[in-house]
Design a protein around this motif. Structure first.
Motif, PDB file in Angstrom:
ATOM      1  N   THR A  37       0.812  -1.154   0.056  1.00  9.39           N
ATOM      2  CA  THR A  37       0.097   0.033   0.071  1.00  9.39           C
ATOM      3  C   THR A  37       0.870   1.348  -0.258  1.00  9.39           C
ATOM      4  O   THR A  37       0.417   2.199  -0.222  1.00  9.39           O
ATOM      5  N   THR A  55      -1.568   3.839  -3.225  1.00 11.60           N
ATOM      6  CA  THR A  55      -2.974   3.802  -3.340  1.00 11.60           C
ATOM      7  C   THR A  55      -3.477   3.442  -4.624  1.00 11.60           C
ATOM      8  O   THR A  55      -4.363   2.736  -4.969  1.00 11.60           O
ATOM      9  N   LEU A  80      -3.239   0.183   6.813  1.00 12.14           N
ATOM     10  CA  LEU A  80      -3.855   0.821   5.818  1.00 12.14           C
ATOM     11  C   LEU A  80      -3.841   2.303   6.101  1.00 12.14           C
ATOM     12  O   LEU A  80      -4.115   2.761   7.128  1.00 12.14           O
ATOM     13  N   GLN A  85      -7.992   3.668   1.006  1.00 18.54           N
ATOM     14  CA  GLN A  85      -7.635   2.463   1.055  1.00 18.54           C
ATOM     15  C   GLN A  85      -8.405   1.508   1.690  1.00 18.54           C
ATOM     16  O   GLN A  85      -8.672   0.450   1.377  1.00 18.54           O
TER      17      GLN A  85
END
Length: 277
Positions: A37, A55, A80, A85
């Protein structure tokens, strides 16, 4: 061989998130796909680290996997970093979850009564909604309180308080709850689990070590998730994860010049694999 995907950030140096999850899950005999991420030069306990948000890549990766008809036995999310996200994970769960797929959420966003930098109470409540879409969640007490909208009690709580907190966590919607870092027994640190369908609660306590290391929560979650994927019940998964985490800390403390930024979980692999065998 079982195949899973874990979705969280990667710190190029520093033992946490994907640099913990990937080697642990793989060593336990489970194929691990990843969706990073974000990429950080080091984890956030270092000074002047670099950060690159990924993202925009998450949906592209998911779409490519769909075009290849890839599937996974389980999905494990860790850190996250934004509301966007969280929304992407909701979509990912819908696209790659389903019957026979285990969704495990570790809501990495707070500890010791405080949110991590960049997070808000509204984000914590939104994380609670994501947890409601999971099969199993594994918060610590700070994260649990934030997700259910109540004040953090510090060290001033008892068994009844924790039992009530577990019920509130289960009411978010997940089938099972694991609560880490429970300390109502003097000198011990515990992990509690609760099965909403059966109503069964369990607890597992071990010695409270007088040290704090970065990434131990990620180690616990990675072992617990992989154990569940391999068919262990939640009680055995919790024991394996807690024992491995404690052993990793002990292995680290065996060396006077040990790293400050994470624990030597690699040195504890032989014992974990012996127990799995």
């Amino acid at each position: 061989m079982k195949r899973i995907v874990t979705i969280q950030d990667i710190s190029c140096v520093g033992k946490c998130s994907l640099t913990v999850a990937l080697p642990i899950i793989s060593a336990m005999g489970v194929e691990a796909g990843i969706i990073p991420t974000a990429v950080l030069s080091t984890h956030t306990a270092f000074q002047n680290f670099t950060f690159h948000d990924l993202t925009d890549e998450i949906q592209k990766i998911a779409d490519h996997w769909k075009s290849l008809n890839l599937s996974f036995d389980g999905i494990y999310t860790g850190y996250l970093g934004s509301f966007q996200q969280l929304d992407l994970m909701t979509s990912f769960f819908a696209g790659f979850g389903g019957k026979g797929k285990l969704i495990f959420v570790d809501p990495c966003m707070a500890d010791n009564g405080k949110l991590y930098p960049g997070f808000t109470k509204d984000f914590a409540l939104a994380m609670g909604k994501l947890c409601g879409k999971a099969d199993i969640i594994a918060p610590n007490i700070t994260e649990a309180c934030l997700m259910v909208g109540q004040d953090y009690p510090g060290e001033d709580y008892d068994e009844a308080y924790i039992a009530d907190l577990m019920q509130k966590l289960a009411a978010l919607g997940s089938r099972k709850v694991i609560l880490k870092g429970v300390g109502y027994k003097k000198g011990l640190c515990g992990v509690l689990s609760y099965d909403r369908e059966s109503g069964k609660s369990t607890e597992y306590f071990h010695e409270l070590l007088p040290v704090k290391f970065h990434g131990t929560g990620d180690i616990f979650a990675s072992v617990a998730f992989a154990a569940l994927i391999l068919g262990k019940d939640i009680e055995e998964a919790v024991r394996l994860a807690a024992d491995f985490t404690v052993l990793s800390i002990r292995k680290t403390l065996d060396h006077e010049d040990h790293n400050w930024y994470g624990v030597d979980f690699e040195a504890a692999f032989p014992e974990l694999l012996k127990r799995l065998a």
